[in-house]
Design a protein around this motif. Structure first.
Motif, mmCIF file in Angstrom:
data_model
loop_
_atom_site.group_PDB
_atom_site.id
_atom_site.type_symbol
_atom_site.label_atom_id
_atom_site.label_comp_id
_atom_site.label_asym_id
_atom_site.label_seq_id
_atom_site.Cartn_x
_atom_site.Cartn_y
_atom_site.Cartn_z
ATOM 1 N N LEU A 74 13.230 1.306 -9.216
ATOM 2 C CA LEU A 74 12.397 0.254 -9.149
ATOM 3 C C LEU A 74 11.904 -0.004 -7.768
ATOM 4 O O LEU A 74 12.635 -0.156 -6.989
ATOM 5 N N LEU A 75 10.614 0.339 -7.647
ATOM 6 C CA LEU A 75 9.912 0.398 -6.235
ATOM 7 C C LEU A 75 9.655 -1.109 -5.974
ATOM 8 O O LEU A 75 8.321 -1.522 -6.839
ATOM 9 N N SER A 118 0.741 -1.168 -0.085
ATOM 10 C CA SER A 118 0.204 -0.011 -0.118
ATOM 11 C C SER A 118 0.724 1.245 0.099
ATOM 12 O O SER A 118 0.587 2.200 -0.670
ATOM 13 N N THR A 119 1.897 1.315 0.816
ATOM 14 C CA THR A 119 2.955 2.498 0.814
ATOM 15 C C THR A 119 3.489 2.782 -0.385
ATOM 16 O O THR A 119 3.655 3.754 -1.015
ATOM 17 N N LEU A 120 3.851 1.436 -1.184
ATOM 18 C CA LEU A 120 4.640 1.505 -2.449
ATOM 19 C C LEU A 120 3.719 1.963 -3.283
ATOM 20 O O LEU A 120 4.056 2.987 -4.314
ATOM 21 N N ARG A 121 2.314 1.604 -3.493
ATOM 22 C CA ARG A 121 1.494 2.192 -4.452
ATOM 23 C C ARG A 121 1.236 3.651 -4.600
ATOM 24 O O ARG A 121 1.116 4.348 -5.521
ATOM 25 N N LYS A 122 1.344 4.035 -3.142
ATOM 26 C CA LYS A 122 1.211 5.611 -2.863
ATOM 27 C C LYS A 122 2.156 6.290 -3.590
ATOM 28 O O LYS A 122 1.951 7.341 -4.194
ATOM 29 N N THR A 123 3.515 5.867 -3.165
ATOM 30 C CA THR A 123 4.615 6.470 -3.784
ATOM 31 C C THR A 123 4.899 6.479 -5.313
ATOM 32 O O THR A 123 5.016 7.285 -5.877
ATOM 33 N N ALA A 124 4.307 5.161 -5.721
ATOM 34 C CA ALA A 124 4.301 5.015 -7.249
ATOM 35 C C ALA A 124 3.417 5.841 -7.928
ATOM 36 O O ALA A 124 3.678 6.581 -9.232
ATOM 37 N N ALA A 132 10.204 6.301 -12.467
ATOM 38 C CA ALA A 132 9.981 5.121 -11.645
ATOM 39 C C ALA A 132 8.901 4.194 -11.909
ATOM 40 O O ALA A 132 8.100 4.714 -12.752
ATOM 41 N N ALA A 133 8.977 2.979 -11.432
ATOM 42 C CA ALA A 133 8.138 1.928 -11.675
ATOM 43 C C ALA A 133 7.801 0.978 -10.548
ATOM 44 O O ALA A 133 8.604 1.022 -9.860
ATOM 45 N N GLY A 134 6.735 0.327 -10.223
ATOM 46 C CA GLY A 134 6.576 -0.477 -9.158
ATOM 47 C C GLY A 134 6.534 -1.875 -9.548
ATOM 48 O O GLY A 134 6.172 -2.410 -10.828
ATOM 49 N N LEU A 135 7.015 -2.923 -8.648
ATOM 50 C CA LEU A 135 6.823 -4.214 -9.043
ATOM 51 C C LEU A 135 6.443 -4.925 -7.775
ATOM 52 O O LEU A 135 7.181 -5.088 -6.617
ATOM 53 N N THR A 136 5.318 -5.438 -7.856
ATOM 54 C CA THR A 136 4.825 -6.157 -6.546
ATOM 55 C C THR A 136 4.023 -7.452 -7.025
ATOM 56 O O THR A 136 3.818 -7.724 -8.312
ATOM 57 N N SER A 137 3.670 -8.280 -6.171
ATOM 58 C CA SER A 137 3.225 -9.617 -6.491
ATOM 59 C C SER A 137 1.922 -9.666 -6.877
ATOM 60 O O SER A 137 1.540 -10.584 -7.541
ATOM 61 N N ASP A 138 1.115 -8.563 -6.864
ATOM 62 C CA ASP A 138 -0.136 -8.443 -7.297
ATOM 63 C C ASP A 138 -0.396 -7.976 -8.722
ATOM 64 O O ASP A 138 -1.500 -8.009 -9.177
#
Length: 447
Positions: free
Chosen positions: A284-285, A241-247, A257-263
């Protein structure tokens, strides 16, 4: 080592095998069960790929299973093994969660000799009788300290039990955990322990820094770090959730920047990782999904946006930089309390944690003095003033009219300026239509 491997080894620019590659080769070729412990970035994938592939027979069906903890690591490992396997005409298939099951099932019909996958997807296909393990002669468990925990341990054991009783086992890890001392109990076979962590010299010089930043200012600090030339970093978060807010904030601010999460879908995860590897994005977040095994060549820095709670988490995160002799920088963000906790957590390790300061568009270990801060602020103000002055001159030059055209321009403006006292006359549409009807009536009367 096989002649085909020796030639390819030279073509890839390797000078000599690493400590772990040398230590486990003979044991694995000799059908012994092995636990290989080596630092991050020491070539463990190649260490088990070469001896495992040397014992396989092309065209004889699936003989080698390699288990990985994440989709990214499974895909990366499959590419490495495919590169070496083609020298012996061996086919490699990756089986990962999040990918199309039907497509993977079709690939299994080609009877690949090597299957690399995540435990959940591999076990599902085994239970569905799509993947048959009766010919498997070797099972490799990579990142064993992670896979042999919780529910994943049961999944790995189920896969092992579905293989022949005499299957050869290989376990590889960068960190030691209690369960790695009890492998014979959990898998019913004696495992030879090979630990080269003190002998390996592949790690480059990595500096471990502590940067005091409050939670509300960490996004701003990431932007400031991007002001440094050629800066790129893998940024670790605890919560998605914190990662998505920053992204999201970075996306709207046009930050690279870009996000990399398991979902995320597998295609999205692969694109983010590929863009970062090729330099199209600079940050890469990610969560700890990218903390293990991922090889990102010449990665300058790793940033702990949220600090890890366990020593092993820190070890695997920081292992993404300083690989194969390259230098690296670790930046741990936190307030004074957070950084004290991190020091306490790592007090029994060899890591030298040094306070860092960001001053004048660079990281330094020297605390900025009041004079330094004032000088930096003055320089910044001068840059802003110079930029504004240049922009103003450019705008003035672009908008300044020629002397001869000045009078004409005034006259034109004066002529085109409407008189507010005069109302614009609008033609009455009804009157116009009425006149047209009269005209046509007169025309018909004449005819």
């Amino acid at each position: 080592m096989l002649k085909q491997f020796e030639k390819h080894f030279t073509e890839l620019g390797y000078q000599a095998p690493t400590a772990i590659q040398t230590a486990v080769y003979d044991a694995m070729v000799g059908d012994k069960n092995v636990l290989g412990l080596a630092p991050t970035g020491s070539g463990k994938t190649v260490a088990f790929t070469l001896p495992a592939s040397a014992n396989l027979l092309p065209g004889d069906g699936t003989q080698l299973i390699v288990l990985e903890p994440s989709q990214e690591l499974a895909i990366q490992t499959s590419r490495v093994m495919r590169d070496w396997g083609k020298l012996l005409d061996l086919k490699v298939v990756a089986l990962t969660g999040g990918a199309n099951v039907k497509r993977q099932t079709e690939r299994l019909k080609k009877r690949p000799e090597i299957v690399v996958g995540t435990p959940g997807r591999v076990l599902n296909l085994v239970n569905d009788r799509k993947l048959k393990l009766h010919l498997v002669s070797m099972l490799i468990v990579d990142e064993a300290d992670d896979l042999l925990t919780g529910d994943t341990l049961d999944t790995v054991r189920e896969i092992a039990q579905a293989t022949p009783a005499d299957v050869q086992l290989g376990f590889f890890s960068a960190t030691d955990t209690p369960i790695l001392h009890e492998l014979d109990k959990w898998f019913g076979q004696t495992v030879e322990r090979v630990d080269v962590r003190d002998q390996d010299n592949t790690q480059g010089e990595v500096r471990h820094g502590l940067l005091q930043v409050g939670m509300n200012k960490r996004d701003q600090m990431l932007k400031r770090l991007l002001a440094m030339p050629n800066f790129r970093a893998l940024v670790f978060f605890k919560q998605s959730s914190t990662l998505r807010k920053t992204a999201t904030r970075f996306y709207h601010d046009h930050v690279s920047a870009a996000g990399l999460t398991s979902d995320l879908r597998q295609v999205q995860r692969e694109k983010a990782l590929q863009d970062f590897r090729q330099g199209r994005i600079r940050l890469l977040l990610t969560t700890d999904v990218a903390a293990r095994g991922l090889d990102i060549p010449k990665l300058p820095a790793v940033i702990n946006y949220d600090l890890p709670d366990k020593v092993n988490e820190y070890v695997h995160r920081v292992g993404r930089t300083g690989r194969m002799g390259e230098p690296g920088q670790v930046i741990s963000l936190g307030d004074d309390h957070d950084l004290r906790d991190l020091k306490r957590l790592l007090k029994d390790t060899d890591y030298d944690l040094v306070p860092l300061y960001f001053s004048g568009r660079e990281l330094t270990t020297e605390r900025p003095t009041a004079a330094t801060v004032k000088a930096n602020e003055t320089a910044k103000a001068q840059r802003v003033t110079a930029t504004a002055s240049t922009a103003g001159q450019t705008a003035a030059t672009a908008t300044k009219p020629k002397a001869g055209a000045k009078a004409n321009a005034k006259a034109t403006v004066k002529a085109e300026t409407p008189n507010p006292s005069k109302k614009k006359k609008h033609k009455n549409r009804h009157t116009k239509n009425k006149g047209m009807r009269k005209k046509w009536r007169d025309h018909d009367a004449q005819n």
